[in-house]
Enzyme design. Structure first.
Site, PDB file in Angstrom:
ATOM      1  N   GLY A 111       0.864  -1.173   0.000  1.00  0.00           N
ATOM      2  CA  GLY A 111       0.000   0.000   0.000  1.00  0.00           C
ATOM      3  C   GLY A 111       0.897   1.218   0.000  1.00  0.00           C
ATOM      4  CD  GLU A 112       2.554   6.193   0.592  1.00  0.00           C
ATOM      5  OE1 GLU A 112       3.673   6.261   0.067  1.00  0.00           O
ATOM      6  OE2 GLU A 112       2.327   6.576   1.750  1.00  0.00           O
ATOM      7  CB  SER A 113       5.229   2.881   4.007  1.00  0.00           C
ATOM      8  OG  SER A 113       5.953   3.904   3.346  1.00  0.00           O
ATOM      9  CB  CYS A 152       5.348  -3.713  -1.147  1.00  0.00           C
ATOM     10  SG  CYS A 152       5.783  -2.306  -2.202  1.00  0.00           S
ATOM     11  NE  ARG A 183       7.521   6.085   1.402  1.00  0.00           N
ATOM     12  CZ  ARG A 183       7.236   7.224   0.795  1.00  0.00           C
ATOM     13  NH1 ARG A 183       8.194   8.076   0.484  1.00  0.00           N
ATOM     14  NH2 ARG A 183       5.992   7.522   0.508  1.00  0.00           N
ATOM     15  CB  ILE A 239       3.853  -2.033  -7.313  1.00  0.00           C
ATOM     16  CG1 ILE A 239       3.364  -3.196  -8.191  1.00  0.00           C
ATOM     17  CG2 ILE A 239       3.083  -0.752  -7.622  1.00  0.00           C
ATOM     18  CD1 ILE A 239       1.946  -3.625  -7.894  1.00  0.00           C
ATOM     19  NE  ARG A 240       3.475   3.563  -5.873  1.00  0.00           N
ATOM     20  CZ  ARG A 240       2.642   4.159  -5.025  1.00  0.00           C
ATOM     21  NH1 ARG A 240       2.829   5.413  -4.693  1.00  0.00           N
ATOM     22  NH2 ARG A 240       1.636   3.494  -4.495  1.00  0.00           N
ATOM     23  CG  HIS A 290       2.949  -6.322  -4.210  1.00  0.00           C
ATOM     24  ND1 HIS A 290       2.083  -5.751  -3.303  1.00  0.00           N
ATOM     25  CD2 HIS A 290       3.814  -5.335  -4.565  1.00  0.00           C
ATOM     26  CE1 HIS A 290       2.399  -4.484  -3.125  1.00  0.00           C
ATOM     27  NE2 HIS A 290       3.448  -4.210  -3.872  1.00  0.00           N
ATOM     28  CD  GLU A 294       0.295  -8.875  -2.148  1.00  0.00           C
ATOM     29  OE1 GLU A 294       0.373  -7.644  -2.294  1.00  0.00           O
ATOM     30  OE2 GLU A 294       1.289  -9.580  -1.838  1.00  0.00           O
TER      31      GLU A 294
END
EC number: 4.3.3.6
Length: 202
Positions: free
Chosen positions: A50-52, A82, A111, A140-141, A181, A183
């Site tokens: 997600g977004e940390s 991630c 990051r 992804i990023r 990821h 998942e």
């Protein structure tokens, strides 16, 4: 433990449903966790991608930071993918000044190390302790690991391409983290590995 271990997925932000489905497919009793009382009911926890920085803020808003810190200190198994890897890192490079994780793994991560969303990519990653073909890893990023402490085992690195050699999977005791990821790919082996880790710890 003969029955299915109960594993929570921190459901503040990110790909929660995908992790719940992957864990269930690997034999766990998987459920979302948004409150401290839900955390009390689980044997292990997944911190999703997600977004940390958002996950960090919401962990404070939902008053989950201290309960998670205490469970980690008490030996609860945790897997971070991630953004979850960033949340488990002792040190984060290129993070926001107000960003705080759970600092469970003695490692330094960078990051967004592989670039922005448009620079996301896929690469084969072989993970130690997991048999079969290399993982078809989706980044992804994503972060990568720049340094690990003495107690951290490097489980996987990127094997080819411009990021070859970068550390992307680690374990320290009951804590597991990947830059990628699993998942999102339908490959349940890493989730099965974590389910067995939780089963053994319980």
């Amino acid at each position: 433990m003969s029955e299915a271990p109960v594993i929570g997925v921190l459901a503040l932000q990110g790909d929660v449903r995908e992790h719940v489905a992957a864990l269930a497919g690997a034999g766990a009793d998987a459920r979302p966790v948004r409150r401290a009382e839900e955390l009390d009911a689980v044997d292990g926890l997944v911190i999703p991608g997600g977004e940390s920085t958002t996950i960090s803020k919401l962990a404070d808003i939902f008053e989950l930071r201290d309960p998670i810190d205490k469970r980690i200190a008490g030996g609860m198994p945790v897997y971070g993918s991630c953004a979850g890897m960033i949340m488990l890192a002792g040190e984060v490079l290129d993070g926001r000044p107000d960003q705080r994780g759970f600092a469970g793994i003695e490692m330094t991560v960078r990051r967004n190390a592989f670039g922005r969303q448009v620079d996301s990519f896929e690469a084969p990653v072989r993970v130690a302790g997991i048999e079969g073909e290399p993982f078809h890893a989706v980044f992804i990023r994503a972060p990568w690991v720049e340094r690990v402490g003495d107690g951290v085992e490097v489980l996987g690195t990127v094997t080819e391409g411009p990021a070859a050699g970068r550390v992307v999977a680690v374990r320290q005791g009951n804590l597991l983290a990947t830059s990628f990821h699993p998942e999102l790919t339908g490959d349940r082996r890493l989730h099965a590995y974590f389910v067995e880790l939780v089963r053994a710890a319980a």
